[in-house]
Design a protein around this motif. Structure first.
Motif, short mmCIF file in Angstrom:
data_model
loop_
_atom_site.label_atom_id
_atom_site.label_comp_id
_atom_site.label_asym_id
_atom_site.label_seq_id
_atom_site.Cartn_x
_atom_site.Cartn_y
_atom_site.Cartn_z
N LEU A 75 0.82 -1.21 0.00
CA LEU A 75 0.00 0.00 0.00
C LEU A 75 0.87 1.27 0.00
O LEU A 75 0.45 2.31 -0.49
CB LEU A 75 -0.93 -0.01 1.22
N LEU A 76 2.08 1.14 0.52
CA LEU A 76 3.01 2.27 0.50
C LEU A 76 3.30 2.71 -0.93
O LEU A 76 3.46 3.89 -1.22
CB LEU A 76 4.30 1.90 1.22
N GLU A 77 3.38 1.71 -1.82
CA GLU A 77 3.64 2.02 -3.24
C GLU A 77 2.45 2.79 -3.83
O GLU A 77 2.61 3.65 -4.67
CB GLU A 77 3.81 0.72 -4.03
N VAL A 78 1.26 2.43 -3.37
CA VAL A 78 0.05 3.10 -3.87
C VAL A 78 0.10 4.56 -3.45
O VAL A 78 -0.09 5.48 -4.26
CB VAL A 78 -1.23 2.43 -3.31
N VAL A 79 0.38 4.78 -2.16
CA VAL A 79 0.45 6.15 -1.63
C VAL A 79 1.55 6.91 -2.35
O VAL A 79 1.36 8.05 -2.80
CB VAL A 79 0.73 6.11 -0.10
N SER A 80 2.68 6.24 -2.49
CA SER A 80 3.82 6.87 -3.15
C SER A 80 3.49 7.26 -4.59
O SER A 80 3.79 8.35 -5.05
CB SER A 80 5.00 5.89 -3.11
N ALA A 81 2.83 6.33 -5.30
CA ALA A 81 2.47 6.58 -6.70
C ALA A 81 1.48 7.73 -6.81
O ALA A 81 1.58 8.56 -7.70
CB ALA A 81 1.88 5.32 -7.32
N GLU A 82 0.55 7.78 -5.86
CA GLU A 82 -0.45 8.85 -5.89
C GLU A 82 0.20 10.20 -5.63
O GLU A 82 -0.13 11.20 -6.24
CB GLU A 82 -1.54 8.57 -4.85
N GLN A 83 1.18 10.19 -4.72
CA GLN A 83 1.86 11.45 -4.39
C GLN A 83 2.75 11.92 -5.54
O GLN A 83 2.91 13.10 -5.77
CB GLN A 83 2.73 11.27 -3.15
N ALA A 84 3.33 10.92 -6.25
CA ALA A 84 4.26 11.27 -7.32
C ALA A 84 3.55 11.71 -8.60
O ALA A 84 4.17 12.17 -9.53
CB ALA A 84 5.17 10.08 -7.61
N GLY A 85 2.25 11.50 -8.67
CA GLY A 85 1.50 11.95 -9.84
C GLY A 85 1.23 10.83 -10.82
O GLY A 85 1.62 9.69 -10.60
#
Ligand SMILES: [Zn+2]
Ligand SMILES: [Zn+2]
Length: 333
Positions: free
Chosen positions: A302-312
């Motif tokens: 889920l960290l990757e999901v958050v990270s991907a959302e933050q990165a655009g």
């Protein structure tokens, strides 16, 4: 299987077989099954029918091996499909974290593909399993009915023996399935799902599913087990397979349970990193085999999901090489 067949014969299959192959073959009734039976060697010819319920007499009695093989095949196929969708839907709606579908490694139309792969795999798997079930039905296994035979202590301890035996066998079968040749030809379809959903639980090559089911079949031919208990454990096995595919880290990293039980968190890591946590119920075989990887919050997909959302949008579309800035937020927050 003998319990299920007995039940199905009594309530459903006696009616169906009496219609399909009636004792008095009428001109309108389908005769292809009768002709099929007549073309078989003597051993496979139907025995004389026993009339036990006047209105339900089939030329193929319950004890006839060909009838049993057909019945067992259909019961297994239908049972597998029902359990798959029942447990899969329950887990998908009540356990699976739907935010996981935004993970960069989650495939387009993945759930549809998981379901199709499973449905494609079931008939082949069923055919391969049928001889084992037929062996049970014909009384060649060590399934027993009467509690007096082995006593209550054995009855209570036998599920543990069942879990330990099947877990250890599955560990090695799963590990061998990761050998390059077997991985390429048999196990790879199951690892298409880096972020699995509960519907990935049975989404594999038929030979893969069959190989991993072998310990369950073998168990009843090696060890005595009460037949209703075995049926309940078989249902539980299906539920557990679905449960460990919910891609979640449901237990926190400092949980003592997690050190011994192979949880969804462990199997999530297996799908993410391939060469760790091969076990099914326990972690002992992975500890002994040097393949144990403890679930840590930092590894949560889920960290990757958050990270991907933050990165655009460029990362959300699968570009995982972009810099990662993680802000953790638990499911319950
Ligand atoms: Zn899996
Ligand atoms: Zn694997």
């Amino acid at each position: 299987m003998d319990v299920v067949l007995e039940f199905s014969d009594h309530y459903i299959l006696d009616h169906i077989w009496a219609k399909l192959v009636p004792l008095q073959q009428s001109t309108e009734s389908p005769a292809w099954l009768t002709r099929f039976a007549e073309s078989l060697p003597t051993f496979f010819q139907p025995p004389p029918p026993t009339v036990f319920r006047e209105e339900l007499v089939s030329a193929w009695p319950r004890s006839y091996i060909i009838r049993q093989m057909f019945s067992v095949t259909w019961i297994t196929l239908l049972g597998t499909v029902i359990l798959y969708f029942l447990f899969g839907c329950l887990s998908y709606y009540f356990v699976f974290d739907h935010r996981m579908m935004k993970h960069p490694r989650f495939l387009k139309n993945q759930i549809k593909m998981e379901i199709w792969t499973s449905l494609w795999s079931f008939p082949g798997m069923t055919m391969l399993m049928m001889p084992w079930f037929e062996g049970e039905v014909r009384g060649h296994s060590r399934l027993y009915h009467n509690m007096d035979e082995y006593g209550w202590t054995y009855f209570i301890l036998s599920p543990l023996l069942f879990l330990l035996f099947t877990d250890y066998c599955i560990y090695w079968i799963h590990r061998w399935l990761h050998l390059p040749f077997l991985y390429k030809h048999v196990h790879k379809p199951h690892h298409k799902w880096i972020i699995p959903t509960p519907f990935a639980s049975h989404a594999f090559h038929p030979l893969d599913g069959y190989a991993q089911s072998l310990p369950y079949h073998l168990f009843v031919f090696l060890f005595p087990i009460q037949r209703h208990l075995y049926l309940a454990l078989f249902g539980m096995v299906n539920l557990w397979s679905v449960f460990i595919h919910d891609s979640d880290m449901v237990i926190s990293s400092n949980s003592q349970v997690e050190k011994f039980i192979n949880t969804p968190a462990h199997h999530t890591l297996h799908h993410l990193y391939f060469t760790c946590n091969y076990g099914q119920y326990f972690t002992w075989a992975d500890h002994a085999g040097g393949s144990y990887r403890p679930p840590e919050p930092a590894l949560h997909p889920l960290l990757e999901v958050v990270s991907a959302e933050q990165a655009g949008p460029h990362q959300a579309n699968g570009d995982t090489a972009a810099p990662r800035k993680v802000v953790w937020q638990s499911k319950d927050e």
